[in-house]
Design a protein around this motif. Structure first.
Motif, PDB file in Angstrom:
ATOM      1  N   PHE A 130       0.822  -1.202   0.000  1.00 17.51           N
ATOM      2  CA  PHE A 130       0.000   0.000   0.000  1.00 17.51           C
ATOM      3  C   PHE A 130       0.862   1.260   0.000  1.00 17.51           C
ATOM      4  N   LYS A 131       1.907   1.267   0.817  1.00 18.56           N
ATOM      5  CA  LYS A 131       2.805   2.418   0.864  1.00 18.56           C
ATOM      6  C   LYS A 131       3.505   2.611  -0.480  1.00 18.56           C
ATOM      7  N   THR A 132       3.851   1.511  -1.148  1.00 21.03           N
ATOM      8  CA  THR A 132       4.476   1.598  -2.468  1.00 21.03           C
ATOM      9  C   THR A 132       3.519   2.209  -3.480  1.00 21.03           C
ATOM     10  N   LYS A 133       2.260   1.788  -3.446  1.00 20.48           N
ATOM     11  CA  LYS A 133       1.251   2.328  -4.369  1.00 20.48           C
ATOM     12  C   LYS A 133       1.011   3.814  -4.122  1.00 20.48           C
ATOM     13  N   ARG A 134       1.007   4.215  -2.864  1.00 18.67           N
ATOM     14  CA  ARG A 134       0.834   5.640  -2.562  1.00 18.67           C
ATOM     15  C   ARG A 134       1.996   6.459  -3.135  1.00 18.67           C
ATOM     16  N   LYS A 135       3.202   5.926  -3.027  1.00 14.67           N
ATOM     17  CA  LYS A 135       4.360   6.625  -3.593  1.00 14.67           C
ATOM     18  C   LYS A 135       4.252   6.698  -5.115  1.00 14.67           C
ATOM     19  N   GLU A 136       3.790   5.625  -5.743  1.00 14.37           N
ATOM     20  CA  GLU A 136       3.615   5.628  -7.194  1.00 14.37           C
ATOM     21  C   GLU A 136       2.621   6.699  -7.613  1.00 14.37           C
ATOM     22  N   TYR A 137       1.526   6.807  -6.858  1.00 10.12           N
ATOM     23  CA  TYR A 137       0.536   7.825  -7.196  1.00 10.12           C
ATOM     24  C   TYR A 137       1.122   9.229  -7.010  1.00 10.12           C
ATOM     25  N   LEU A 209      -7.974   5.151  -1.751  1.00  9.08           N
ATOM     26  CA  LEU A 209      -7.115   5.227  -0.571  1.00  9.08           C
ATOM     27  C   LEU A 209      -5.646   5.441  -0.945  1.00  9.08           C
ATOM     28  N   TYR A 210      -5.228   5.019  -2.132  1.00  9.61           N
ATOM     29  CA  TYR A 210      -3.875   5.332  -2.591  1.00  9.61           C
ATOM     30  C   TYR A 210      -3.721   6.846  -2.790  1.00  9.61           C
ATOM     31  N   ALA A 211      -4.789   7.482  -3.268  1.00  8.38           N
ATOM     32  CA  ALA A 211      -4.684   8.858  -3.750  1.00  8.38           C
ATOM     33  C   ALA A 211      -5.056   9.915  -2.720  1.00  8.38           C
ATOM     34  N   ILE A 212      -5.893   9.582  -1.758  1.00 10.01           N
ATOM     35  CA  ILE A 212      -6.399  10.594  -0.838  1.00 10.01           C
ATOM     36  C   ILE A 212      -5.274  11.149   0.035  1.00 10.01           C
ATOM     37  N   ASP A 213      -5.389  12.414   0.406  1.00  6.99           N
ATOM     38  CA  ASP A 213      -4.305  13.086   1.129  1.00  6.99           C
ATOM     39  C   ASP A 213      -4.006  12.416   2.471  1.00  6.99           C
ATOM     40  N   ASP A 214      -2.747  12.535   2.906  1.00  2.98           N
ATOM     41  CA  ASP A 214      -2.345  12.020   4.216  1.00  2.98           C
ATOM     42  C   ASP A 214      -3.005  12.802   5.344  1.00  2.98           C
ATOM     43  N   VAL A 215      -3.052  14.129   5.182  1.00  4.92           N
ATOM     44  CA  VAL A 215      -3.591  15.003   6.223  1.00  4.92           C
ATOM     45  C   VAL A 215      -4.954  15.512   5.791  1.00  4.92           C
ATOM     46  N   LEU A 216      -5.981  15.189   6.575  1.00  3.34           N
ATOM     47  CA  LEU A 216      -7.353  15.570   6.263  1.00  3.34           C
ATOM     48  C   LEU A 216      -7.954  16.324   7.440  1.00  3.34           C
ATOM     49  N   ASN A 217      -8.994  17.099   7.172  1.00  8.02           N
ATOM     50  CA  ASN A 217      -9.686  17.749   8.279  1.00  8.02           C
ATOM     51  C   ASN A 217     -10.582  16.739   8.989  1.00  8.02           C
ATOM     52  N   ALA A 218     -11.137  17.146  10.123  1.00  5.44           N
ATOM     53  CA  ALA A 218     -11.903  16.221  10.970  1.00  5.44           C
ATOM     54  C   ALA A 218     -13.103  15.640  10.237  1.00  5.44           C
ATOM     55  N   ILE A 250      -9.167  -2.439   4.636  1.00  6.30           N
ATOM     56  CA  ILE A 250      -9.775  -1.116   4.800  1.00  6.30           C
ATOM     57  C   ILE A 250      -9.550  -0.607   6.220  1.00  6.30           C
ATOM     58  N   VAL A 251      -9.825  -1.461   7.195  1.00 10.98           N
ATOM     59  CA  VAL A 251      -9.659  -1.061   8.596  1.00 10.98           C
ATOM     60  C   VAL A 251      -8.194  -0.780   8.904  1.00 10.98           C
ATOM     61  N   THR A 252      -7.309  -1.590   8.340  1.00 13.02           N
ATOM     62  CA  THR A 252      -5.873  -1.404   8.541  1.00 13.02           C
ATOM     63  C   THR A 252      -5.417  -0.033   8.055  1.00 13.02           C
ATOM     64  N   ILE A 253      -5.851   0.364   6.876  1.00 13.30           N
ATOM     65  CA  ILE A 253      -5.446   1.648   6.303  1.00 13.30           C
ATOM     66  C   ILE A 253      -5.966   2.802   7.139  1.00 13.30           C
ATOM     67  N   VAL A 254      -7.264   2.783   7.426  1.00 13.87           N
ATOM     68  CA  VAL A 254      -7.852   3.900   8.175  1.00 13.87           C
ATOM     69  C   VAL A 254      -7.272   3.965   9.584  1.00 13.87           C
ATOM     70  N   GLY A 255      -7.085   2.817  10.207  1.00 16.69           N
ATOM     71  CA  GLY A 255      -6.538   2.802  11.556  1.00 16.69           C
ATOM     72  C   GLY A 255      -5.095   3.245  11.623  1.00 16.69           C
TER      73      GLY A 255
END
Length: 265
Positions: A130-137, A209-218, A250-255
């Motif tokens: 997942f981290k690799t895919k985020r970097k690719e995006y 989930l690959y593309a959405i920003d790391d920092v989001l508002n509440a 899904i839970v792993t990523i969000v958590g």
């Protein structure tokens, strides 16, 4: 087909879950002391559970929260997250906390042993992928100066047809972010998530989930949290191996990436 300038959304807001009990009382007392000694500040004290500083310098009054009442403000939302996390604390999360480093800010840090994944090597491997895919995006997105935009679906019904019958691409994800549509799509995904996930829909979920920003508002984090909670709900039933793994991912990523660690237990 029109050409749209690429625009990145940046946010300096952060949303992290919190805890209650003795730890919560200690943190609130630290806030009061800081107010008296400093007068003003922009972030809360060190949180010994999450191993970082609280994003919002607020005192949460859990005694005044009614779970049956709607959430009308940010403080109520944060208090509700803390109350949910109380179960996590009571069930024995005793890993030693650590202070976040500069490297952690640049890239989300994941420690499989702390998050409870060492019993499932598939999730550990998935986090690396997942981290690799985020970097690719991110690398792909950094090369874009213009986006060859398409006409996006206008209704939930139209979106469902597209998602269930077409494969996602980084191009469409970039356009969704530029046009501020990606959170709306995450809301739709929460509604559509069931116990037998359509293969195309599965790919759309993870591309989002690959593309959405790391920092989001509440507010945006609450949407992802709802998606993860829906995944947990589906996992309460008897799922086949493929669908169980989808829910776990899904839970792993969000958590892990968005501070909702109470969902991981």
């Amino acid at each position: 087909m029109c050409s749209r300038k690429r625009q990145r959304r940046d946010s300096d807001e952060d949303s992290q879950g919190d805890f209650t009990g003795d730890v919560g009382d200690a943190i609130n007392e630290k806030i009061r002391q800081t107010e008296q000694n400093v007068g003003s500040y922009i972030q809360g004290p060190f949180d010994p559970i999450f191993g970082q500083r609280r994003a919002f310098p607020v005192i949460l009054d859990l005694n005044s929260i009614d779970k049956n009442e709607p959430m009308n403000d940010v403080n109520t939302y944060l208090a509700m997250v803390r109350m949910e996390a109380q179960q996590f604390e009571r069930h024995g999360f005793d890993s030693a906390p650590r202070e976040k480093t500069e490297a952690d800010v640049e890239e989300p840090h994941i420690e499989p042993d702390q998050d409870g994944y060492k019993a499932n090597p598939l999730l550990t491997d998935f986090l690396v992928e997942f981290k690799t895919k985020r970097k690719e995006y991110e690398e792909y997105r950094s090369t874009l100066t213009d986006i060859d935009a398409i006409e996006l679906p206008q209704t939930q019904k139209e979106w469902k047809y597209v998602v269930f019958n077409n494969e996602p691409t980084f191009d469409i994800m970039a356009q969704l972010i530029e046009e501020d549509e990606i959170i709306k799509l995450a809301v739709y995904f929460t509604k559509w998530l069931n116990r037998d996930v359509n293969p195309s829909f599965e790919n759309w979920i993870f591309h989002l989930l690959y593309a959405i920003d790391d920092v989001l508002n509440a507010s945006d984090v609450s949407v992802l949290r709802a998606l993860a909670k829906k995944a947990l709900k589906q996992a309460e039933g008897q799922l086949d191996e493929r669908n169980q793994l989808i829910m776990d991912k899904i839970v792993t990523i969000v958590g892990s990436f968005y501070g909702q660690k109470d969902l991981l237990m």
